[in-house]
Design a protein around this motif. Structure first.
Motif, PDB file in Angstrom:
ATOM      1  N   GLY A 177       0.457  -5.310 -15.297  1.00  0.00           N
ATOM      2  CA  GLY A 177      -0.927  -5.450 -15.725  1.00  0.00           C
ATOM      3  C   GLY A 177      -1.910  -4.898 -14.715  1.00  0.00           C
ATOM      4  N   GLN A 178      -3.184  -5.145 -14.989  1.00  0.00           N
ATOM      5  CA  GLN A 178      -4.254  -4.681 -14.117  1.00  0.00           C
ATOM      6  C   GLN A 178      -5.162  -5.849 -13.732  1.00  0.00           C
ATOM      7  OE1 GLN A 178      -5.932  -1.340 -16.470  1.00  0.00           O
ATOM      8  NE2 GLN A 178      -5.123   0.003 -14.870  1.00  0.00           N
ATOM      9  N   PHE A 179      -5.844  -5.680 -12.616  1.00  0.00           N
ATOM     10  CA  PHE A 179      -6.627  -6.760 -12.027  1.00  0.00           C
ATOM     11  C   PHE A 179      -8.013  -6.242 -11.655  1.00  0.00           C
ATOM     12  CE2 PHE A 179      -2.164  -7.271 -11.329  1.00  0.00           C
ATOM     13  CZ  PHE A 179      -1.913  -8.613 -11.562  1.00  0.00           C
ATOM     14  N   ASP A 180      -8.989  -7.128 -11.721  1.00  0.00           N
ATOM     15  CA  ASP A 180     -10.326  -6.699 -11.290  1.00  0.00           C
ATOM     16  C   ASP A 180     -10.552  -6.938  -9.801  1.00  0.00           C
ATOM     17  OD1 ASP A 180     -10.684  -9.461 -11.399  1.00  0.00           O
ATOM     18  OD2 ASP A 180     -11.896  -9.381 -13.217  1.00  0.00           O
ATOM     19  N   LEU A 181      -9.588  -7.637  -9.144  1.00  0.00           N
ATOM     20  CA  LEU A 181      -9.669  -7.836  -7.701  1.00  0.00           C
ATOM     21  C   LEU A 181      -8.260  -7.828  -7.119  1.00  0.00           C
ATOM     22  CD1 LEU A 181     -11.257  -8.532  -5.095  1.00  0.00           C
ATOM     23  CD2 LEU A 181     -11.066 -10.955  -5.738  1.00  0.00           C
ATOM     24  N   ILE A 182      -8.022  -6.960  -6.165  1.00  0.00           N
ATOM     25  CA  ILE A 182      -6.754  -6.918  -5.432  1.00  0.00           C
ATOM     26  C   ILE A 182      -7.058  -7.129  -3.959  1.00  0.00           C
ATOM     27  CG2 ILE A 182      -4.770  -5.507  -4.765  1.00  0.00           C
ATOM     28  CD1 ILE A 182      -4.892  -4.131  -7.450  1.00  0.00           C
ATOM     29  N   VAL A 183      -6.348  -8.070  -3.342  1.00  0.00           N
ATOM     30  CA  VAL A 183      -6.589  -8.399  -1.941  1.00  0.00           C
ATOM     31  C   VAL A 183      -5.275  -8.379  -1.176  1.00  0.00           C
ATOM     32  CG1 VAL A 183      -8.653  -9.794  -2.378  1.00  0.00           C
ATOM     33  CG2 VAL A 183      -6.406 -10.873  -2.461  1.00  0.00           C
ATOM     34  N   SER A 184      -5.363  -8.178   0.124  1.00  0.00           N
ATOM     35  CA  SER A 184      -4.156  -8.209   0.950  1.00  0.00           C
ATOM     36  C   SER A 184      -4.521  -8.363   2.415  1.00  0.00           C
ATOM     37  CB  SER A 184      -3.339  -6.928   0.768  1.00  0.00           C
ATOM     38  OG  SER A 184      -2.125  -7.001   1.504  1.00  0.00           O
ATOM     39  N   ASN A 185      -3.720  -9.161   3.109  1.00  0.00           N
ATOM     40  CA  ASN A 185      -3.748  -9.208   4.573  1.00  0.00           C
ATOM     41  C   ASN A 185      -2.340  -8.807   5.024  1.00  0.00           C
ATOM     42  OD1 ASN A 185      -4.152  -9.668   7.281  1.00  0.00           O
ATOM     43  ND2 ASN A 185      -4.088 -11.901   7.126  1.00  0.00           N
ATOM     44  N   PRO A 186      -2.068  -7.502   5.060  1.00  0.00           N
ATOM     45  CA  PRO A 186      -0.701  -7.041   5.303  1.00  0.00           C
ATOM     46  C   PRO A 186      -0.358  -7.014   6.786  1.00  0.00           C
ATOM     47  CG  PRO A 186      -2.145  -5.168   5.036  1.00  0.00           C
ATOM     48  CD  PRO A 186      -3.010  -6.387   4.878  1.00  0.00           C
ATOM     49  N   PRO A 187       0.914  -6.788   7.129  1.00  0.00           N
ATOM     50  CA  PRO A 187       1.275  -6.627   8.544  1.00  0.00           C
ATOM     51  C   PRO A 187       0.658  -5.361   9.107  1.00  0.00           C
ATOM     52  CG  PRO A 187       3.148  -6.118   7.114  1.00  0.00           C
ATOM     53  CD  PRO A 187       2.077  -6.684   6.242  1.00  0.00           C
ATOM     54  N   TYR A 188      -0.222  -5.500  10.102  1.00  0.00           N
ATOM     55  CA  TYR A 188      -0.908  -4.310  10.618  1.00  0.00           C
ATOM     56  C   TYR A 188      -0.803  -4.134  12.133  1.00  0.00           C
ATOM     57  CZ  TYR A 188      -4.824  -7.671  11.295  1.00  0.00           C
ATOM     58  OH  TYR A 188      -5.604  -8.740  11.650  1.00  0.00           O
ATOM     59  N   ILE A 189       0.011  -4.950  12.785  1.00  0.00           N
ATOM     60  CA  ILE A 189       0.199  -4.787  14.222  1.00  0.00           C
ATOM     61  C   ILE A 189       1.218  -3.672  14.461  1.00  0.00           C
ATOM     62  CG2 ILE A 189       0.843  -5.910  16.384  1.00  0.00           C
ATOM     63  CD1 ILE A 189      -1.599  -7.151  15.075  1.00  0.00           C
ATOM     64  N   ALA A 190       0.855  -2.680  15.254  1.00  0.00           N
ATOM     65  CA  ALA A 190       1.802  -1.617  15.593  1.00  0.00           C
ATOM     66  C   ALA A 190       2.901  -2.189  16.488  1.00  0.00           C
ATOM     67  CB  ALA A 190       1.083  -0.481  16.304  1.00  0.00           C
TER      68      ALA A 190
END
Length: 288
Positions: A177-190
């Motif tokens: 499906g589709q969403f009007d809001l997509i959020v994420s706090n992904p792994p971003y530490i190198a």
């Protein structure tokens, strides 16, 4: 013969924590004493002059011993506050952090009906967004089964479970499906930044929630590659970033065809969130 008072035990615990290099040892000693005594932290001063009961003293000793080896206070308490609510946490999920609250502020500034949370972890973002918007529904996905269980428990705790769908999924793998809001706090530490993290974070929080094992941008590449397929026309995507990643993530979103890309700073003035919009329906029609 009476035993030591609560105040005496707390002073000794503070000294042990300080010797172990624990930041703010007096605060931690106080919070953990309250937890051991099963009282609010504000009531510690009331029991300070009293002899500490043996069962409380034993629980307190166990908590202090774990804190000395840098087990996070949140793990010892089993919870962490986020956006005015308490969330159950464990070593299976990333601790909710105050800086992530600016993502919540940006998300709730515009109405939404259905939300996708990529890498939901404890569920703090998804559950908060559903609690703040009582008519919204949401899907939270995470590769970790343990994280999915934790997120589901927090959805129940905050009574949004009927509107929250939690699935084990590798990013968009099981998303429909589709969403009007997509959020994420992904792994971003190198990977080369991991050694600079505190012992509490590096040793006691899940590595897969912290780093991609590379340059810290792999999750954003994956999100940018597919996000447009799951956004409704005019929908929004918000992702938390590391403070040096704004230009790189913005470029990935621009290449993905997203528009109105902007950077949101946290309360310390650091770049913290990238927000972008999908092409509105009128824009799509104009391309035909």
């Amino acid at each position: 013969m009476t035993g030591p008072t609560a105040a005496q035990v707390m002073v000794a615990a503070t000294a042990r924590l300080r010797a172990a290099g624990v930041p703010d040892p007096a605060r931690d000693a106080r919070i953990l004493l309250a937890h051991a005594a099963r009282i609010e932290a504000s009531r510690v001063t009331l029991i300070a002059p009293e002899d500490l009961a043996p069962d409380i003293a034993e629980r307190y000793e166990q908590l202090i011993a774990l804190r000395v080896i840098r087990v996070p206070v949140s793990h010892l308490l089993g919870e962490r506050e986020f956006y005015g609510r308490r969330f159950k946490v464990s070593g299976d999920v990333l601790d909710p952090r105050p800086e992530t609250e600016c993502l919540i502020e940006a998300a709730i500034a515009v109405p939404y009906q259905n939300v996708l949370d990529l890498g939901t972890g404890s569920g703090c973002i998804l559950v908060t967004l559903l609690a703040e918007q009582p008519k919204a529904t949401g899907l939270g996905v995470d590769l970790s089964e343990a994280a999915c269980l934790q997120a589901s428990a927090n959805a129940v705790l905050h009574r949004v479970q009927a509107r929250a769908d939690i699935r084990q999924s590798d990013w968009f793998e099981k998303v429909e499906g589709q969403f009007d809001l997509i959020v994420s706090n992904p792994p971003y530490i190198a990977l080369d930044e991991m050694q600079g993290l505190s012992t509490e974070v590096r040793i006691h929080e899940p590595e897969m929630a912290l780093t991609d094992g590379g340059d810290g941008l792999a999750a954003y590449r994956q999100i940018a590659k597919e996000v447009a397929l799951y956004l409704k026309p005019g929908g929004r995507v918000l992702v938390e970033i590391g403070p040096t990643q704004a230009s790189a993530v913005a470029a990935l979103f621009e290449q993905a065809g997203l528009q109105h890309i902007r950077v949101i700073q946290d309360l310390d003035g650091r770049d913290r969130v990238i927000c972008a919009d999908s092409i509105p329906l009128s824009g799509l029609e104009g391309r035909n």
